[in-house]
Design an enzyme around this catalytic site. Structure first.
Site, PDB file in Angstrom:
ATOM      1  N   HIS A 165     -71.820 -48.600  59.547  1.00 27.27           N
ATOM      2  CA  HIS A 165     -72.564 -49.618  58.809  1.00 27.27           C
ATOM      3  C   HIS A 165     -74.022 -49.276  58.563  1.00 27.27           C
ATOM      4  CE1 HIS A 165     -69.348 -52.598  60.236  1.00 27.27           C
ATOM      5  NE2 HIS A 165     -69.082 -52.136  59.041  1.00 27.27           N
ATOM      6  N   ARG A 271     -63.028 -47.920  44.399  1.00 20.94           N
ATOM      7  CA  ARG A 271     -62.207 -47.888  45.622  1.00 20.94           C
ATOM      8  C   ARG A 271     -61.972 -49.350  46.032  1.00 20.94           C
ATOM      9  NH1 ARG A 271     -65.717 -43.087  46.849  1.00 20.94           N
ATOM     10  NH2 ARG A 271     -64.339 -41.371  47.409  1.00 20.94           N
ATOM     11  N   ARG A 306     -58.710 -48.030  41.336  1.00 23.43           N
ATOM     12  CA  ARG A 306     -57.637 -47.494  42.160  1.00 23.43           C
ATOM     13  C   ARG A 306     -57.070 -48.643  42.983  1.00 23.43           C
ATOM     14  NH1 ARG A 306     -59.148 -42.988  46.393  1.00 23.43           N
ATOM     15  NH2 ARG A 306     -60.066 -44.706  47.543  1.00 23.43           N
ATOM     16  N   GLU A 404     -54.157 -35.674  44.687  1.00 25.96           N
ATOM     17  CA  GLU A 404     -54.891 -35.393  45.924  1.00 25.96           C
ATOM     18  C   GLU A 404     -53.967 -34.835  47.010  1.00 25.96           C
ATOM     19  OE1 GLU A 404     -56.849 -39.008  47.211  1.00 25.96           O
ATOM     20  OE2 GLU A 404     -55.128 -40.254  46.721  1.00 25.96           O
ATOM     21  N   ASN A 427     -61.447 -34.595  47.682  1.00 22.22           N
ATOM     22  CA  ASN A 427     -61.650 -34.785  49.139  1.00 22.22           C
ATOM     23  C   ASN A 427     -60.314 -34.633  49.856  1.00 22.22           C
ATOM     24  OD1 ASN A 427     -64.196 -35.557  48.324  1.00 22.22           O
ATOM     25  ND2 ASN A 427     -63.829 -37.738  48.547  1.00 22.22           N
ATOM     26  N   ASP A 428     -59.321 -35.391  49.383  1.00 22.17           N
ATOM     27  CA  ASP A 428     -58.018 -35.301  50.038  1.00 22.17           C
ATOM     28  C   ASP A 428     -57.270 -34.033  49.642  1.00 22.17           C
ATOM     29  OD1 ASP A 428     -57.611 -37.399  51.896  1.00 22.17           O
ATOM     30  OD2 ASP A 428     -57.617 -38.831  50.235  1.00 22.17           O
ATOM     31  N   ARG A 438     -60.301 -34.326  57.236  1.00 21.60           N
ATOM     32  CA  ARG A 438     -61.599 -34.495  56.590  1.00 21.60           C
ATOM     33  C   ARG A 438     -62.581 -35.300  57.431  1.00 21.60           C
ATOM     34  NH1 ARG A 438     -60.257 -38.582  51.532  1.00 21.60           N
ATOM     35  NH2 ARG A 438     -62.436 -39.211  51.633  1.00 21.60           N
ATOM     36  N   CYS A 475     -62.868 -36.941  40.820  1.00 18.77           N
ATOM     37  CA  CYS A 475     -63.634 -38.033  41.427  1.00 18.77           C
ATOM     38  C   CYS A 475     -63.942 -37.788  42.898  1.00 18.77           C
ATOM     39  CB  CYS A 475     -62.907 -39.359  41.254  1.00 18.77           C
ATOM     40  SG  CYS A 475     -61.295 -39.394  42.052  1.00 18.77           S
TER      41      CYS A 475
END
Ligand code: PEP
Ligand code: MG
Length: 545
Positions: A165, A271, A306, A404, A427-428, A438, A475
């Site tokens: 956070h 997201r 998504r 991904e 990323n994935d 990751r 992305c």
């Protein structure tokens, strides 16, 4: 500068149960006042987190646990300590990052109760009378939310993770932050000179003059580059004789505003699972509709939403996801939509209704087979048919697949026959191609989207989309990397989607570079032994215009 935290000692209470109940109400109200103040100041994330802490104060599990310990003869002070450790163990023991973060919220919520019991309403604000870097073991969200961005030049903490956070709040305030610094001892840093880089996570305490000068230069360069890049705000750029869109990755209304302010070419990745976190139950269809409609009406270009991507490193507290040995390889993304059918249909209803307000595209995550894509696409069509039968206005269903997972990339020529567009999540795709978690700090050397294996899969997917005549974007985080983005455009990508703060940097970089210069790399990439060789080959070819 190190925040001072005087420990709160509680007095003896004649009726501890009664005092506790009164303190709960005071603490919850006080956290809500802080939350409203944060929201009014435009600090959406901080406001949301403080609201969650207010809910935790009111959580019956906490009240039950404290009463239990009081019943066993403990003082209120002890009962609070014991309740925090019991509940925190329960949360952190789940081994899930978000739940572990929730235990930080719990500790902060209980701090608020202690302050209410001691009659001290607010934690002492972190006061800085001159600009400096804030160094702390942990920083509470209440503290972070009240920081003055013009005085706090950076934040360094020993605790916390990059998705924690404090990192989120710092990012929303535009303050560079390095969190989770192993071995950091805030007390011994007081008054020291500090050099830090929020983009690389590097920190130097009392750096020598060589490092200091290097960091000063990095700072000057960054300021200059950012200032120059702002010229591109709201402009469209062209590369290789075609228009290239640089869109925004967003997670909620605050990011949508940031994306608009940066002149994003639409939203390339919403997201939406972020709308489902930090709450006790999922957002309703109406709540979702409002947010998707807001996003749709904010841009004339597509807004790619998504559908929720839970599972893996993104667990969700109120969904009964199975306990899996390898959650990243388990039931996540699209694989969940049959089990969570009602939740999925609700989200799709909201998206299709909001598609009347703008150009919403629906993106399915974690696709690994063409069959599952077609099945879920048919489900979306059936939601649309049902809405039409009920005379509910809907937009068209533009449905794309995330690439991904290596199987999706290898079969992208087939996927492209059934999808309206492809979006490559590097990323994935890197995580699954390299078999490197990751979220693990010790595997960073494997996690490079320019590894030739990952790059070849990316290139293949772009070629499949181009051959089928459908749009294709990247992305993942690598879309903002100067060399990787140029290579993607050279492959034939027509959109990059990056964090709002990176949009104009990416536009400036690509507009001022001759992307055609990296085209020869495409033929030689497969012969490179590692990412460094591929990157070097491209760097050697590029000159700024
Ligand atoms: C990706 O995997 O590259 C991606 C964009 O999705 P996320 O980071 O949300 O998993
Ligand atoms: Mg992903």
């Amino acid at each position: 500068m190190i925040p001072d935290r005087a420990e709160i000692r509680l007095p003896h209470f004649a009726d501890a149960g009664d005092a506790f109940e009164t303190a709960l109400a005071v603490a919850a109200e006080h956290l809500r006042v802080l939350a409203r103040a944060a929201l009014d100041a435009g600090r959406q994330e901080a406001g949301d987190i403080l609201e969650v802490q207010a809910l935790l104060v009111e959580d019956p599990m906490l009240a039950d646990s404290v009463s239990n310990h009081l019943g066993r003869g403990h003082s209120l002070d002890q009962a609070l300590d014991k309740a925090v450790s019991t509940l925190a163990e329960l949360l952190a023991g789940s081994g899930e990052e978000v739940m572990a973060e929730r235990s930080v919220d719990l500790a902060e919520a209980v701090d608020a109760i202690r302050r209410a019991l001691a009659g001290v309403n607010e934690p002492p604000p972190v006061v800085m009378d001159e600009p400096g870097v804030l160094i702390a073991d942990e920083l509470s969200v209440a503290e972070a939310a009240r920081l003055q961005p013009d005085l706090v030049l950076g934040i360094i903490t020993r605790g916390g993770g990059p998705t924690g956070h404090v990192a989120i709040v710092a990012r929303s305030l535009g303050i560079p932050a390095v969190v989770g610094v192993v071995g950091l001892s805030p007390a011994s840093c007081a008054g020291s000179r500090v050099a830090m880089d929020g983009t690389t996570g590097e920190v130097f305490i009392e750096p020598d003059s060589v490092v200091w000068d290097d960091y000063r230069k990095r700072q000057d360069d960054f300021r200059q580059v950012t200032a120059l890049a702002s010229r591109y705000r709201g402009t469209r750029i062209r590369c290789l004789d075609r228009e290239l869109h640089v869109a925004a990755n967003v997670g909620g209304p605050a990011d949508i505003e940031l994306a608009q302010a940066q002149g994003a070419d639409g939203i390339g990745l919403f997201r939406t699972e972020f709308l489902f976190y930090d709450r006790e139950s999922p957002p309703t269809e109406e709540e979702q509709f409002e947010i998707y409609a807001l996003a749709a009406s904010a841009f004339s270009l597509p807004v790619v939403c998504r559908t929720f991507d839970f599972g893996g490193d993104k667990p969700i507290s109120y969904l009964p996801l199975p306990d899996e040995e390898n959650p990243a390889l388990g039931l996540r993304g699209i694989r969940l939509y049959k089990d969570c059918n009602k939740l999925f249909r609700t989200q799709v209803r909201a998206l299709l209704r909001a598609a009347t307000e703008g150009d919403i595209w629906i993106l399915l995550p974690m696709v690994s087979t063409v069959g599952e894509f077609c099945e879920i696409r048919a489900e979306i069509e059936s939601v649309r048919d049902a809405l039409i039968t009920d005379l509910v206005p809907v937009g068209s269903a533009v449905v794309g697949a995330m690439v991904e997972v290596p199987s999706a990339a290898v079969c992208s020529h087939l996927l492209a026959q059934h999808a309206d567009f492809l979006s490559i999540g590097t990323n994935d795709l890197t995580q699954y191609t390299m078999a490197a978690d990751r979220t693990s700090g010790s595997l960073v050397d494997y996690s490079d989207a320019l590894h030739p294996a990952v790059f070849e899969l990316t290139r293949l997917s772009v070629e499949s989309a181009n051959a089928a005549g459908i749009p294709v974007s990247v992305c993942g985080m690598s879309a903002a990397n100067p060399i990787a983005s140029a290579l993607y455009v050279a492959c034939g990508v027509d959109k990059l989607s990056v964090e709002p703060s990176q949009i104009n940097l990416v536009k400036a970089n690509l507009a001022e570079m001759d992307v055609g210069q990296v085209v020869p790399v495409l033929r030689q990439a497969a012969g490179c032994v590692n990412a460094a060789e591929l990157r070097q080959m491209a760097e050697d070819l590029v000159t700024l215009r």
